[in-house]
Write a protein that holds these residues in place. Structure first.
Motif, PDB file in Angstrom:
ATOM      1  N   LYS A 163      51.031  47.129  74.151  1.00  0.00           N
ATOM      2  CA  LYS A 163      51.443  47.985  72.941  1.00  0.00           C
ATOM      3  C   LYS A 163      53.154  48.000  72.979  1.00  0.00           C
ATOM      4  N   ASP A 187      54.863  46.796  69.469  1.00  0.00           N
ATOM      5  CA  ASP A 187      55.561  47.596  68.744  1.00  0.00           C
ATOM      6  C   ASP A 187      56.888  46.695  68.690  1.00  0.00           C
ATOM      7  N   GLU A 240      46.787  42.396  69.697  1.00  0.00           N
ATOM      8  CA  GLU A 240      45.959  43.574  69.157  1.00  0.00           C
ATOM      9  C   GLU A 240      44.574  43.122  69.759  1.00  0.00           C
ATOM     10  N   GLN A 273      44.614  43.619  73.440  1.00  0.00           N
ATOM     11  CA  GLN A 273      44.559  45.278  73.470  1.00  0.00           C
ATOM     12  C   GLN A 273      43.305  45.944  73.572  1.00  0.00           C
TER      13      GLN A 273
END
Length: 84
Positions: free
Chosen positions: A33, A37, A66, A69
């Motif tokens: 994350k 970001d 992602e 993730q």
């Protein structure tokens, strides 16, 4: 090189997983994350400076991160279900 920078510069899932090995799923999720970001902020700056080629490359990195993730999130979900 910090783990976040290793993750941001990874070009494959194997490189991401290698950078995150020996870490719990929760810690991996936090690193992913934070890397996403960070890349998103860099992309905004690159677009503002009209460095679109660099921004597009970083967008590809975000997609890769992602995807990883989402896998880690599912691992965490599976672990919580099995712990019941």
């Amino acid at each position: 090189m910090t783990i976040i920078n290793q993750i941001k510069s990874a070009t494959s899932r194997e490189e991401i997983r290698s950078a995150l090995k020996n870490r719990s799923a929760e810690v991996r999720l936090v690193f992913l994350k934070n890397a996403v970001d960070s890349l998103n902020k860099e992309i905004e700056c690159d677009i503002a400076q009209e460095n679109t080629d660099i921004a597009i490359f970083k967008m590809g990195q975000v997609v890769l991160l992602e995807d990883e993730q989402h896998i880690v999130e599912r691992v965490i979900l599976a672990e919580s279900v099995l712990a019941r």
